[in-house]
Motif scaffolding. Structure first.
Motif, PDB file in Angstrom:
ATOM      1  N   PRO A  27       4.979  -6.481  -3.262  1.00  0.00           N
ATOM      2  CA  PRO A  27       4.184  -5.906  -1.954  1.00  0.00           C
ATOM      3  C   PRO A  27       3.902  -4.686  -2.005  1.00  0.00           C
ATOM      4  CG  PRO A  27       6.481  -7.321  -1.751  1.00  0.00           C
ATOM      5  CD  PRO A  27       6.440  -7.036  -3.478  1.00  0.00           C
ATOM      6  N   LEU A  28       3.189  -4.225  -1.108  1.00  0.00           N
ATOM      7  CA  LEU A  28       2.334  -2.729  -0.650  1.00  0.00           C
ATOM      8  C   LEU A  28       4.072  -1.863   0.403  1.00  0.00           C
ATOM      9  CD1 LEU A  28      -0.768  -3.890   0.931  1.00  0.00           C
ATOM     10  CD2 LEU A  28      -0.773  -2.399  -1.182  1.00  0.00           C
ATOM     11  N   PRO A  29       4.492  -0.788  -0.418  1.00  0.00           N
ATOM     12  CA  PRO A  29       5.246   0.040   0.160  1.00  0.00           C
ATOM     13  C   PRO A  29       4.498   0.705   1.288  1.00  0.00           C
ATOM     14  CG  PRO A  29       4.170   1.546  -1.323  1.00  0.00           C
ATOM     15  CD  PRO A  29       3.329  -0.295  -1.250  1.00  0.00           C
ATOM     16  N   GLU A  30       5.408   0.744   2.374  1.00  0.00           N
ATOM     17  CA  GLU A  30       5.750   1.569   3.538  1.00  0.00           C
ATOM     18  C   GLU A  30       4.829   2.857   3.959  1.00  0.00           C
ATOM     19  OE1 GLU A  30       8.665   1.803   6.016  1.00  0.00           O
ATOM     20  OE2 GLU A  30       9.095  -0.145   5.954  1.00  0.00           O
ATOM     21  N   GLN A  31       4.771   3.498   1.925  1.00  0.00           N
ATOM     22  CA  GLN A  31       4.290   4.578   1.971  1.00  0.00           C
ATOM     23  C   GLN A  31       4.320   5.161   0.453  1.00  0.00           C
ATOM     24  OE1 GLN A  31       5.855   9.024   3.839  1.00  0.00           O
ATOM     25  NE2 GLN A  31       6.285   8.676   1.988  1.00  0.00           N
ATOM     26  N   VAL A  32       2.947   5.919   0.575  1.00  0.00           N
ATOM     27  CA  VAL A  32       3.261   6.493  -1.438  1.00  0.00           C
ATOM     28  C   VAL A  32       2.805   7.508  -1.598  1.00  0.00           C
ATOM     29  CG1 VAL A  32       1.590   4.090  -1.544  1.00  0.00           C
ATOM     30  CG2 VAL A  32       0.732   5.797  -1.774  1.00  0.00           C
ATOM     31  N   ILE A  33       2.967   8.315  -2.660  1.00  0.00           N
ATOM     32  CA  ILE A  33       3.195   9.698  -2.594  1.00  0.00           C
ATOM     33  C   ILE A  33       2.817   9.086  -4.073  1.00  0.00           C
ATOM     34  CG2 ILE A  33       4.229  11.694  -3.295  1.00  0.00           C
ATOM     35  CD1 ILE A  33       6.398  11.075  -1.643  1.00  0.00           C
ATOM     36  N   ILE A  34       1.832  10.296  -4.587  1.00  0.00           N
ATOM     37  CA  ILE A  34       0.524  10.239  -5.017  1.00  0.00           C
ATOM     38  C   ILE A  34       0.398  11.121  -5.733  1.00  0.00           C
ATOM     39  CG2 ILE A  34      -1.462   9.518  -6.290  1.00  0.00           C
ATOM     40  CD1 ILE A  34      -2.442   7.512  -3.935  1.00  0.00           C
ATOM     41  N   PRO A  35       1.038  11.780  -7.339  1.00  0.00           N
ATOM     42  CA  PRO A  35       1.262  13.164  -7.912  1.00  0.00           C
ATOM     43  C   PRO A  35      -0.502  13.114  -8.554  1.00  0.00           C
ATOM     44  CG  PRO A  35       2.619  12.301  -8.560  1.00  0.00           C
ATOM     45  CD  PRO A  35       1.965  10.916  -7.602  1.00  0.00           C
ATOM     46  N   LEU A  36      -1.060  15.057  -7.855  1.00  0.00           N
ATOM     47  CA  LEU A  36      -2.278  14.860  -8.625  1.00  0.00           C
ATOM     48  C   LEU A  36      -2.078  15.572  -9.868  1.00  0.00           C
ATOM     49  CD1 LEU A  36      -3.331  17.305  -5.175  1.00  0.00           C
ATOM     50  CD2 LEU A  36      -4.739  15.542  -6.495  1.00  0.00           C
ATOM     51  N   SER A  37      -0.953  15.334 -10.772  1.00  0.00           N
ATOM     52  CA  SER A  37      -0.807  15.580 -12.339  1.00  0.00           C
ATOM     53  C   SER A  37      -0.322  14.609 -12.660  1.00  0.00           C
ATOM     54  CB  SER A  37      -0.130  17.239 -12.175  1.00  0.00           C
ATOM     55  OG  SER A  37      -0.194  16.750 -13.833  1.00  0.00           O
ATOM     56  N   GLN A  38      -0.933  13.424 -13.187  1.00  0.00           N
ATOM     57  CA  GLN A  38      -0.261  11.848 -13.830  1.00  0.00           C
ATOM     58  C   GLN A  38      -0.789  11.760 -15.367  1.00  0.00           C
ATOM     59  OE1 GLN A  38      -0.655   8.827 -11.348  1.00  0.00           O
ATOM     60  NE2 GLN A  38      -1.103  10.170 -10.070  1.00  0.00           N
ATOM     61  N   ILE A  96      -0.462  14.235  -2.511  1.00  0.00           N
ATOM     62  CA  ILE A  96      -1.181  13.581  -1.702  1.00  0.00           C
ATOM     63  C   ILE A  96       0.278  12.516  -0.866  1.00  0.00           C
ATOM     64  CG2 ILE A  96      -2.405  12.086  -0.905  1.00  0.00           C
ATOM     65  CD1 ILE A  96      -4.436  14.130  -2.498  1.00  0.00           C
ATOM     66  N   THR A  97       0.428  12.668   0.388  1.00  0.00           N
ATOM     67  CA  THR A  97       1.030  11.747   0.530  1.00  0.00           C
ATOM     68  C   THR A  97       0.463  10.353   2.051  1.00  0.00           C
ATOM     69  OG1 THR A  97       3.504  12.735   0.694  1.00  0.00           O
ATOM     70  CG2 THR A  97       3.336  10.860   1.967  1.00  0.00           C
ATOM     71  N   ILE A  98       0.338   9.432   1.866  1.00  0.00           N
ATOM     72  CA  ILE A  98      -0.262   8.070   2.470  1.00  0.00           C
ATOM     73  C   ILE A  98       0.472   7.360   2.924  1.00  0.00           C
ATOM     74  CG2 ILE A  98      -2.208   6.710   2.335  1.00  0.00           C
ATOM     75  CD1 ILE A  98      -2.899   8.049  -0.065  1.00  0.00           C
ATOM     76  N   LYS A  99       0.528   7.266   4.256  1.00  0.00           N
ATOM     77  CA  LYS A  99       1.053   6.648   5.349  1.00  0.00           C
ATOM     78  C   LYS A  99       0.171   4.612   5.323  1.00  0.00           C
ATOM     79  CE  LYS A  99       2.148   4.885   9.694  1.00  0.00           C
ATOM     80  NZ  LYS A  99       2.367   4.981  11.295  1.00  0.00           N
ATOM     81  N   VAL A 100       0.752   3.964   4.917  1.00  0.00           N
ATOM     82  CA  VAL A 100       0.430   2.992   4.003  1.00  0.00           C
ATOM     83  C   VAL A 100      -0.004   1.757   5.905  1.00  0.00           C
ATOM     84  CG1 VAL A 100       0.284   0.391   3.164  1.00  0.00           C
ATOM     85  CG2 VAL A 100       1.098   2.436   1.941  1.00  0.00           C
TER      86      VAL A 100
END
Length: 443
Positions: A27-38, A96-100
Motif C-alpha cells: 500500500p502507498l505510504p503516507e510520505q515518501v523521501i526520494i533521494p536525488l542520488s540513487q 525530496i519529501t512528498i506528502k502522499v
C-alpha cells in the motif's frame, strides 16, 4: 555439466525463504523521501520546490551530467521539503519529501503496453526512453543504464548477458520477477539487443531456480538469439566478471570493463524496467524488494514505490522480530547493516534482511593462521590476508600494486576465514582510500 566461473567462490546456505510467494503490492505510504542520488555519478538536480504538487511519474530531479540519472515522483501529493536527509549510508544526502495525497499518474504513462514489436523501435528511441525514465542497474550497482548502452569509441558489444543469478543468500526478488513477468523480460531483452546492435543474448540463471529457467525458456523460444543458460550454484556468480566467465568462458582483464571482451551485462530487474520505459512510457519509480529473515512472520517480495520507508516493508512482513540483531540492506554477503529503519527504498534496494541476534554477532577475532583459505575462495585471484595487512597499515601504493581495486567486495574471504578476521571490512576501507588516491593523482 553446469557452467560456472573458474576461480574461487563459496556456497553459503541459500535460505531462499521468500521464493514461493507471489509478488505483493505494498500500500502507498503516507510520505515518501526520494533521494536525488540513487545512482553512480552526479546527484540529480531538483526540478521542484517546497509547496509544488506532483503526480506519479513526474520528473522531480534532472540528471546533472552524462553519468547521472533522472528522478521521478513515485506518488502524487505535495512537496514538503527539498533538503538533505540521512540515508542508508548514515550521511545526509539531498532528497525530496512528498506528502502522499492520492495516486494520480502522469498522463503520458500507458496502462497497456504499446502493441508494436520491440524490433520496430530505433536504437536512438530505445536509449532516449531509458535515459528519460531514469533507469539504473537494479542489481545494486546503480550505474545509469543509458551510459552502459553507449560503449566508448573503439569498443563494440558482441553479446548481451542477462543476470538472473541472484546468488546472494535470502534474496528472491529477481526469481519472482522471472517467474511472473517472463514474457515482458524477453521483450525487454529484445529492446536491449536492438539498442546495442547485438544478435546474441545469454540469460544466466543458477540451477536452484529451475521453475524460472523453464518459464524463460518457454518465452525465449518465440524470440531470436536468446539462450537460457542454467549455471552451477556458486557465490558470487552474480558478479559481472564471474558471470561473463561462466556464460562465455572469457576473462575480463584487470582494471577493464566487460565491454573489453565485447560483453554488456544487465540485471533482470533492469530489463523489466527497460520494457516498461519503452513499451509503457513508465519511469522507474517502483521496484520489487525482498523482505526476509528466519524470525520474520511473513517473508516475501513486495512491489513498492521508491521513497517508501523501510519500516513500512518490515511492518507488512509481520513487524520487527524481538530477536533481531541486525537489519541489513541487501543480502548477508554484500549487504550493509543499517543503523535505523527510518531510511527510504531506492532504485538499488534489492532486499531487507532481518538477522537474528545469534547469527549477527561477530565471533572473536583471532590471529591469522596462514591457512590461505581466503586466497582459494577469492573469485578475483587476490590475496585477501595480504590486502588486509596492507590496509591496516595504510599502504595505499602497495594496495594499488596488489590490485585491490579489482576486489568486488563479495565477502567470500571473511565468510571462509577460520580465525574470524574482518577481511572485507579492512579491504573495503583500503580500497576506498586507494581509489581516492588514484582519483587525486589523475586530477
Amino acid at each position: 555439466m553446469l557452467k560456472t566461473f573458474k576461480i574461487g567462490g563459496v556456497h553459503p546456505p541459500e535460505n531462499k525463504l521468500s521464493a514461493q510467494g507471489e509478488i505483493i503490492t505494498l500500500p502507498l505510504p503516507e510520505q515518501v523521501i526520494i533521494p536525488l542520488s540513487q545512482h553512480i555519478g552526479a546527484p540529480a538536480a531538483p526540478t521542484v520546490k517546497k509547496g509544488d504538487t506532483v503526480k506519479v511519474g513526474q520528473l522531480i530531479g534532472q540528471a546533472a551530467g552524462f553519468i547521472s540519472a533522472n528522478i521521478h515522483s513515485s506518488v502524487s501529493g505535495t512537496v514538503t521539503s527539498v533538503d538533505p536527509v540521512i540515508d542508508a549510508s548514515g550521511y545526509p544526502r539531498p532528497a525530496i519529501t512528498i506528502k502522499v495525497e492520492g495516486d494520480e499518474w502522469d498522463e503520458k504513462i500507458l496502462k497497456e503496453p504499446l502493441s508494436q514489436h520491440p524490433n520496430t523501435f530505433t536504437k536512438e528511441e530505445i536509449i532516449a526512453a531509458i535515459n528519460a525514465a531514469g533507469i539504473v542497474g537494479m542489481g545494486g550497482a546503480t550505474f545509469p543504464t543509458h551510459v552502459k548502452l553507449s560503449p566508448p569509441p573503439g569498443s563494440t558489444a558482441e553479446v548481451l548477458i542477462i543476470n538472473g543469478v541472484e546468488c546472494e543468500p535470502y534474496l528472491t526478488a529477481d526469481h519472482r520477477l522471472m517467474l511472473e513477468h517472463g514474457k515482458e523480460l524477453i521483450a525487454g531483452i529484445e529492446l536491449l539487443m536492438k539498442a546495442l546492435g547485438v544478435k546474441r543474448t545469454i540469460v544466466g540463471i543458477e540451477n536452484n531456480k529451475k521453475d524460472a529457467i523453464e518459464e524463460l525458456e518457454k518465452h525465449a523460444k518465440l524470440a531470436d538469439g536468446i539462450e537460457i543458460c542454467p549455471l552451477k550454484i556458486q557465490y558470487p556468480q552474480g558478479g559481472e566478471k564471474q558471470l561473463i566467465q561462466a556464460t562465455t568462458g572469457k576473462f575480463v582483464p584487470s582494471g577493464a570493463l566487460p565491454i573489453a571482451v565485447g560483453a554488456v551485462v544487465q540485471n533482470v530487474g533492469t530489463v523489466y524496467a527497460v520494457y516498461e520505459a519503452v513499451m509503457k512510457r513508465k519511469p522507474l519509480f517502483e521496484r520489487v524488494v525482498t523482505v526476509t529473515g528466519k524470525s520474520l512472520k511473513e517473508p516475501g517480495n513486495y512491489l513498492c514505490r521508491i521513497g517508501t520507508p523501510l519500516a513500512q516493508l518490515i511492518e507488512a512482513a509481520g513487524g520487527l522480530p524481538e530477536d533481531t540483531g541486525k537489519v541489513i540492506g541487501g543480502g548477508p554477503m554484500m549487504g550493509k547493516a543499517l543503523t535505523t529503519t527510518n531510511v527510504s527504498i531506492t532504485k538499488g534496494t534489492s532486499g531487507v534482511l532481518l538477522m537474528r541476534q545469534e547469527e549477527s554477532s561477530r565471533k572473536e577475532n583471532r590471529n591469522c593462521i596462514r591457512c590461505t583459505k581466503c586466497v582459494s575462495v577469492c573469485p578475483m585471484g587476490l590475496e585477501p590476508y595480504h590486502l588486509m595487512l596492507l590496509g591496516e597499515h595504510n599502504k595505499l601504493e602497495a594496495l594499488e600494486a596488489e590490485k585491490v581495486m579489482d576486489c568486488i567486495e563479495c565477502g567470500s574471504c571473511s565468510y571462509t576465514c577460520p580465525a574470524n578476521r574482518p577481511l572485507l571490512d579492512v579491504i573495503r576501507l583500503g580500497k576506498a582510500r586507494t581509489g581516492q588516491m588514484i582519483r587525486t593523482r589523475k586530477n
